[in-house]
Scaffold this motif. Structure first.
Motif, PDB file in Angstrom:
ATOM      1  N   ALA A 156       0.832  -1.205   0.000  1.00 13.08           N
ATOM      2  CA  ALA A 156       0.000   0.000   0.000  1.00 13.08           C
ATOM      3  C   ALA A 156       0.865   1.254   0.000  1.00 13.08           C
ATOM      4  O   ALA A 156       0.527   2.259  -0.640  1.00 13.08           O
ATOM      5  N   ASP A 161      -3.596   3.936  -2.241  1.00 17.10           N
ATOM      6  CA  ASP A 161      -4.840   3.318  -1.793  1.00 17.10           C
ATOM      7  C   ASP A 161      -5.727   2.929  -2.978  1.00 17.10           C
ATOM      8  O   ASP A 161      -5.368   3.107  -4.146  1.00 17.10           O
ATOM      9  N   LYS A 162      -6.904   2.412  -2.661  1.00 14.97           N
ATOM     10  CA  LYS A 162      -7.802   1.893  -3.697  1.00 14.97           C
ATOM     11  C   LYS A 162      -8.262   2.993  -4.643  1.00 14.97           C
ATOM     12  O   LYS A 162      -8.336   2.781  -5.865  1.00 14.97           O
ATOM     13  N   TYR A 297      -8.138  -4.001   0.412  1.00 16.56           N
ATOM     14  CA  TYR A 297      -8.601  -3.115  -0.667  1.00 16.56           C
ATOM     15  C   TYR A 297     -10.061  -3.354  -1.064  1.00 16.56           C
ATOM     16  O   TYR A 297     -10.511  -2.810  -2.065  1.00 16.56           O
TER      17      TYR A 297
END
Length: 298
Positions: A156, A161-162, A297
């Motif tokens: 990460a 991030d997602k 995620y």
């Protein structure tokens, strides 16, 4: 009563996981944590005190504070410090203090590496860990050295991030075809708890704690494609191009340097290590990386 165990780094993500696991397996009277300072803002310290865990104040830079904190401790879980430039000096304080007050067994979190030369992108990291390992071995204390592979949590840090992943639909890192045997901190904490509760079974051993899978970032892109249900591509630029691109995005120079250091190390195979030591301690395979990333995620 079992061994008196002290956990350093107890307010960090690894140390706190170790404490949480130990609470399930031994009486809290056997547990002590080290924190840098006790104040109203230290939620970890307040929670530990509430649970009946003894809280000691100590700083790796303050030898006397460490000696006071380590008195009466049988087994010390020694989480390596974050200050790469001062790590060897600070770690020597920990070893010296533990030896002076007769700590029986020290469990140290080190790292894996392949290249010990000054040319390695991890040269400072390797040197500080080597100095610490040698100091521990020379101390006369019983020891267990845990050489961690890369934390799964590092992924990460490297890719974002997602939301960022969905925005770019690209993993952009100069890791080439390098692989690592990532291990989640929860698995490493579980292994540490097992060792801390039965240290005599691991006396004077050096364990290489790597995940059960060797994974490239090309394969990680495939995993993410399944998680987000959209194609995620993997692009490995030249290092100069990577730095230029990151500068355009406004990343601070020190962050870019960290990303470069670990990316080059992965590309060079520094973490391409295979060992079943972690599986042996846990009595099982490590958490599959796809499972870990799915939970992180989702």
């Amino acid at each position: 009563m079992g061994n008196r165990i002290l956990v350093t780094g107890s307010t960090g993500s690894l140390g706190s996981k170790v404490i949480n696991l130990l609470k399930e397996k031994t009486e809290v009277e056997n547990l002590t944590v080290l924190v840098r300072e006790r104040d109203d803002k230290n939620e970890f310290a307040k929670q530990y005190t509430k649970e009946g865990i003894e809280v000691k104040i100590g700083n790796y830079a303050d030898l006397e504070s460490l000696e006071n904190a380590f008195k009466g401790i049988d087994v010390l879980y020694f989480v390596s410090g974050a200050d790469e430039n001062q790590r060897a000096i600070l770690h020597k304080n920990v070893v010296d203090a533990a030896k002076k007050v007769d700590v029986k067994h020290i469990v140290y979190t080190s790292s894996v590496w392949n290249d010990e030369s000054a040319a390695s992108p991890l040269a400072n990291l390797v040197d500080s860990h080597l100095q610490t390992e040698n100091a521990i071995k020379a101390s006369g204390m019983n020891y267990t050295i845990l050489k961690h592979n890369l934390y799964a949590e590092v992924i990460a840090m490297l890719i974002g991030d997602k939301s960022q992943l969905l925005k770019t639909k690209t993993i952009y890192l100069p890791t080439a075809n390098g692989s690592a045997s990532f291990a989640p901190k929860q698995d490493l904490a579980e292994a540490a708890a097992i060792i801390l509760l039965s240290p005599s079974a691991y006396t004077n051993k050096v364990l290489e704690l790597s995940g059960s899978e060797r994974t490239t970032f090309s394969e990680i892109a495939e995993i993410f494609s399944k998680i987000v249900e959209e194609p995620i591509q993997y692009v490995s630029p030249e290092i100069t191009e990577f730095k230029t691109t990151m500068n355009k995005f406004g990343l601070p120079n020190h962050i870019i340097e960290i990303l470069c250091k670990f990316s080059i190390a992965i590309a060079n195979g520094e973490f391409d290590r295979q060992s079943n030591d972690l599986e042996t301690v846990l009595g099982r395979k490590t958490t599959p990386l796809s499972e870990y990333l799915m939970l992180t995620y989702k």
